[in-house]
Design a protein around this motif. Structure first.
Motif, PDB file in Angstrom:
ATOM      1  N   ASP A 218       0.845  -1.184   0.000  1.00 19.78           N
ATOM      2  CA  ASP A 218       0.000   0.000   0.000  1.00 19.78           C
ATOM      3  C   ASP A 218       0.886   1.242   0.000  1.00 19.78           C
ATOM      4  OD1 ASP A 218      -2.834   1.188   0.474  1.00 19.78           O
ATOM      5  OD2 ASP A 218      -1.535   2.206   1.928  1.00 19.78           O
ATOM      6  N   ALA A 219       0.761   2.043  -1.052  1.00 17.24           N
ATOM      7  CA  ALA A 219       1.625   3.217  -1.209  1.00 17.24           C
ATOM      8  C   ALA A 219       1.277   4.315  -0.211  1.00 17.24           C
ATOM      9  CB  ALA A 219       1.522   3.747  -2.639  1.00 17.24           C
ATOM     10  N   GLN A 220      -0.016   4.483   0.106  1.00 20.47           N
ATOM     11  CA  GLN A 220      -0.416   5.557   1.023  1.00 20.47           C
ATOM     12  C   GLN A 220       0.195   5.363   2.402  1.00 20.47           C
ATOM     13  OE1 GLN A 220      -4.516   6.842   0.874  1.00 20.47           O
ATOM     14  NE2 GLN A 220      -4.562   7.158   3.097  1.00 20.47           N
ATOM     15  N   ASP A 221       0.157   4.134   2.907  1.00 22.04           N
ATOM     16  CA  ASP A 221       0.725   3.841   4.225  1.00 22.04           C
ATOM     17  C   ASP A 221       2.150   3.318   4.148  1.00 22.04           C
ATOM     18  OD1 ASP A 221      -1.649   4.633   5.256  1.00 22.04           O
ATOM     19  OD2 ASP A 221      -2.323   2.648   5.882  1.00 22.04           O
ATOM     20  N   ASP A 222       2.654   3.121   2.926  1.00 26.27           N
ATOM     21  CA  ASP A 222       4.000   2.592   2.692  1.00 26.27           C
ATOM     22  C   ASP A 222       4.268   1.354   3.538  1.00 26.27           C
ATOM     23  OD1 ASP A 222       6.560   2.341   1.656  1.00 26.27           O
ATOM     24  OD2 ASP A 222       7.461   3.719   3.100  1.00 26.27           O
ATOM     25  N   LEU A 223       3.372   0.384   3.400  1.00 29.52           N
ATOM     26  CA  LEU A 223       3.588  -0.871   4.109  1.00 29.52           C
ATOM     27  C   LEU A 223       3.478  -2.048   3.152  1.00 29.52           C
ATOM     28  CD1 LEU A 223       0.671  -2.466   4.720  1.00 29.52           C
ATOM     29  CD2 LEU A 223       0.446  -0.661   6.396  1.00 29.52           C
ATOM     30  N   LEU A 224       4.276  -3.054   3.433  1.00 29.22           N
ATOM     31  CA  LEU A 224       4.297  -4.282   2.652  1.00 29.22           C
ATOM     32  C   LEU A 224       3.865  -5.420   3.565  1.00 29.22           C
ATOM     33  CD1 LEU A 224       5.231  -5.520  -0.163  1.00 29.22           C
ATOM     34  CD2 LEU A 224       7.319  -6.158   1.050  1.00 29.22           C
ATOM     35  N   ILE A 225       2.985  -6.275   3.072  1.00 29.77           N
ATOM     36  CA  ILE A 225       2.516  -7.431   3.836  1.00 29.77           C
ATOM     37  C   ILE A 225       2.860  -8.685   3.049  1.00 29.77           C
ATOM     38  CG2 ILE A 225       0.550  -8.531   4.973  1.00 29.77           C
ATOM     39  CD1 ILE A 225      -0.870  -5.735   4.636  1.00 29.77           C
ATOM     40  N   MET A 226       3.464  -9.660   3.718  1.00 31.71           N
ATOM     41  CA  MET A 226       3.773 -10.939   3.102  1.00 31.71           C
ATOM     42  C   MET A 226       3.270 -12.055   4.010  1.00 31.71           C
ATOM     43  SD  MET A 226       7.627 -10.178   1.640  1.00 31.71           S
ATOM     44  CE  MET A 226       7.752 -11.802   0.884  1.00 31.71           C
ATOM     45  N   THR A 227       2.736 -13.113   3.409  1.00 31.48           N
ATOM     46  CA  THR A 227       2.220 -14.217   4.210  1.00 31.48           C
ATOM     47  C   THR A 227       3.243 -15.337   4.309  1.00 31.48           C
ATOM     48  OG1 THR A 227       1.177 -15.444   2.387  1.00 31.48           O
ATOM     49  CG2 THR A 227      -0.109 -13.683   3.428  1.00 31.48           C
ATOM     50  N   ASP A 228       3.103 -16.127   5.362  1.00 34.81           N
ATOM     51  CA  ASP A 228       3.977 -17.265   5.638  1.00 34.81           C
ATOM     52  C   ASP A 228       3.093 -18.489   5.807  1.00 34.81           C
ATOM     53  OD1 ASP A 228       5.828 -19.102   6.503  1.00 34.81           O
ATOM     54  OD2 ASP A 228       6.353 -18.050   8.359  1.00 34.81           O
ATOM     55  N   VAL A 229       3.192 -19.463   4.881  1.00 32.15           N
ATOM     56  CA  VAL A 229       2.359 -20.664   4.993  1.00 32.15           C
ATOM     57  C   VAL A 229       2.991 -21.717   5.883  1.00 32.15           C
ATOM     58  CG1 VAL A 229       1.331 -20.254   2.730  1.00 32.15           C
ATOM     59  CG2 VAL A 229       3.302 -21.783   2.917  1.00 32.15           C
ATOM     60  N   GLY A 230       4.246 -21.480   6.295  1.00 32.43           N
ATOM     61  CA  GLY A 230       4.913 -22.463   7.140  1.00 32.43           C
ATOM     62  C   GLY A 230       5.043 -23.788   6.414  1.00 32.43           C
ATOM     63  N   LEU A 231       4.710 -24.881   7.095  1.00 33.03           N
ATOM     64  CA  LEU A 231       4.687 -26.191   6.455  1.00 33.03           C
ATOM     65  C   LEU A 231       3.357 -26.380   5.742  1.00 33.03           C
ATOM     66  CD1 LEU A 231       6.203 -28.396   9.310  1.00 33.03           C
ATOM     67  CD2 LEU A 231       7.362 -27.554   7.253  1.00 33.03           C
ATOM     68  N   ALA A 232       3.405 -26.772   4.474  1.00 29.33           N
ATOM     69  CA  ALA A 232       2.172 -26.962   3.720  1.00 29.33           C
ATOM     70  C   ALA A 232       1.278 -28.012   4.346  1.00 29.33           C
ATOM     71  CB  ALA A 232       2.508 -27.338   2.282  1.00 29.33           C
ATOM     72  N   SER A 233       1.869 -28.945   5.078  1.00 24.36           N
ATOM     73  CA  SER A 233       1.109 -30.033   5.696  1.00 24.36           C
ATOM     74  C   SER A 233       0.402 -29.617   6.982  1.00 24.36           C
ATOM     75  CB  SER A 233       2.036 -31.210   6.000  1.00 24.36           C
ATOM     76  OG  SER A 233       3.097 -30.799   6.860  1.00 24.36           O
ATOM     77  N   SER A 234       0.713 -28.432   7.498  1.00 27.21           N
ATOM     78  CA  SER A 234       0.116 -27.968   8.751  1.00 27.21           C
ATOM     79  C   SER A 234      -0.930 -26.898   8.479  1.00 27.21           C
ATOM     80  CB  SER A 234       1.198 -27.397   9.674  1.00 27.21           C
ATOM     81  OG  SER A 234       0.608 -26.787  10.813  1.00 27.21           O
ATOM     82  N   ASP A 235      -2.069 -26.989   9.186  1.00 28.45           N
ATOM     83  CA  ASP A 235      -3.113 -25.974   9.022  1.00 28.45           C
ATOM     84  C   ASP A 235      -3.175 -25.023  10.212  1.00 28.45           C
ATOM     85  OD1 ASP A 235      -4.235 -27.543  10.976  1.00 28.45           O
ATOM     86  OD2 ASP A 235      -6.083 -28.002   9.896  1.00 28.45           O
ATOM     87  N   THR A 236      -2.087 -24.973  10.998  1.00 26.99           N
ATOM     88  CA  THR A 236      -2.083 -24.112  12.184  1.00 26.99           C
ATOM     89  C   THR A 236      -0.821 -23.268  12.335  1.00 26.99           C
ATOM     90  OG1 THR A 236      -1.175 -25.898  13.553  1.00 26.99           O
ATOM     91  CG2 THR A 236      -3.582 -25.686  13.465  1.00 26.99           C
ATOM     92  N   ASP A 237       0.165 -23.407  11.427  1.00 22.83           N
ATOM     93  CA  ASP A 237       1.447 -22.724  11.640  1.00 22.83           C
ATOM     94  C   ASP A 237       1.647 -21.530  10.722  1.00 22.83           C
ATOM     95  OD1 ASP A 237       1.789 -24.032   9.239  1.00 22.83           O
ATOM     96  OD2 ASP A 237       3.812 -24.738   9.676  1.00 22.83           O
TER      97      ASP A 237
END
Length: 332
Positions: A218-237
């Motif tokens: 977002d250019a207005q707030d100059d922030l970058l967000i990236m996601t982390d899926v962790g281990l693909a086999s885990s649905d909680t990490d």
């Protein structure tokens, strides 16, 4: 109120209202239009959450000819919706979106491009008349140009790493490096016009991430967000990272260097419902981060306030099977 949408000859109808867990007015009351477009790999449906009414959030389900979609961008300037199909292996553009959602009129489907070269299309990014598709199966970036005759393939670039999320930051294209915690930057991306191998200008490591997928800037707030899926086999990490003063911070990291975790905000833990968050978007007016979570509970649309950190509770937690990508559009 029942709404109908016609996509490629299929009739659509409204489903249930959006299920908000804690804060029902995260984005309400701020826009004449406030819509979140979400794809699914489980059904191929596109779910539109309309936040423009202060009293209730309406949900419309748009049925496409695909059985699995991933990658979506809405362009408010042209009122077009772009969707990448994982089942049909094509890129579609649908027109007259606003009028169709508001009135129930029939929408025209134009510029459907069957692209046999697609193997596993993921994220989309738009810059002017150019649409970029990241293909994870071939590790290629496909660049299309919008013309009066529909979408035309302009270039195909071979990338030396696994692709997932892509985002334009000005004229630069930011790309997550799948199976790593890295961010790659292609400076003045659209100035490249020769097909073939294309090397990133810069690649850095985002400390604290195990495996990144989604990206939003977002250019207005100059922030970058990236996601982390962790281990693909885990649905909680799963997790997501927020980088404030993003452009200066990233500029300060040399090619091959690492952006320290101390310079970021990480949200993760059992309260978040994050397992495999594979896409993200941000609404600067309400400071809301939207997450497409594909694993936890079979799929969820989650939303968090940008100020949250640690093991935070989502402000919105809506079940959506196969939730795969999303795009927020607001206009006052």
């Amino acid at each position: 109120m029942k709404k109908y949408f016609l996509y490629s000859g299929l009739l659509l109808s409204t489903l249930t209202l959006f299920n908000c867990s804690d804060d029902d007015d995260v984005v309400e009351g701020r826009f004449d239009r406030a819509e979140l477009y979400v794809t699914s790999t489980a059904s191929g449906d596109i779910t539109v959450y309309d936040f423009s009414d202060d009293d209730q959030v309406e949900t419309t389900t748009l049925t496409t000819l695909s059985t699995s979609n991933e990658g979506i961008e809405y362009d408010g300037d042209t009122d077009e919706l772009f969707v990448a199909s994982r089942s049909a292996l094509n890129l579609s553009v649908f027109t007259d979106v606003e009028a169709t959602i508001e009135s129930g009129a029939v929408a025209a489907a134009t510029g459907i491009t069957a692209t046999a070269a697609f193997n596993s299309p993921r994220a989309l990014a738009i810059n002017g008349d150019n649409v970029v598709v990241a293909d994870n199966g071939t590790n290629q970036l496909f660049v299309y140009t919008r013309t009066s005759n529909g979408l035309q393939l302009r270039n195909t670039f071979d990338i030396a790493f696994d692709l997932w999320g892509v985002e334009f930051v000005g004229s630069d294209l930011y790309a997550v490096v799948d199976n790593t915690s890295d961010l790659a930057i292609f400076t003045n991306f659209l100035s490249n016009t020769t097909d073939g191998s294309l090397a990133a200008t810069k690649q850095i490591t985002i400390e604290g991430i195990v495996r990144t997928h989604g990206i939003a800037y977002d250019a207005q707030d100059d922030l970058l967000i990236m996601t982390d899926v962790g281990l693909a086999s885990s649905d909680t990490d799963g997790a997501y990272h927020v980088i404030d003063n993003a452009l200066s911070q990233i500029a300060g990291v040399a090619n091959g260097g690492t952006l320290a975790l101390s310079s970021q905000t990480r949200v993760a833990g059992s309260n978040t419902f994050l397992g495999n968050p594979i896409d993200v978007d941000y609404d600067t007016e309400s400071n809301t981060i939207f997450i497409a979570e594909i694993a936890n509970g079979g799929g969820r649309v989650l939303a968090f306030d940008v100020a949250q950190s640690g093991n935070a509770n989502p402000a919105i937690n809506n079940m959506l099977a196969g939730c795969s990508s999303l795009d927020f559009y607001g206009n006052d």
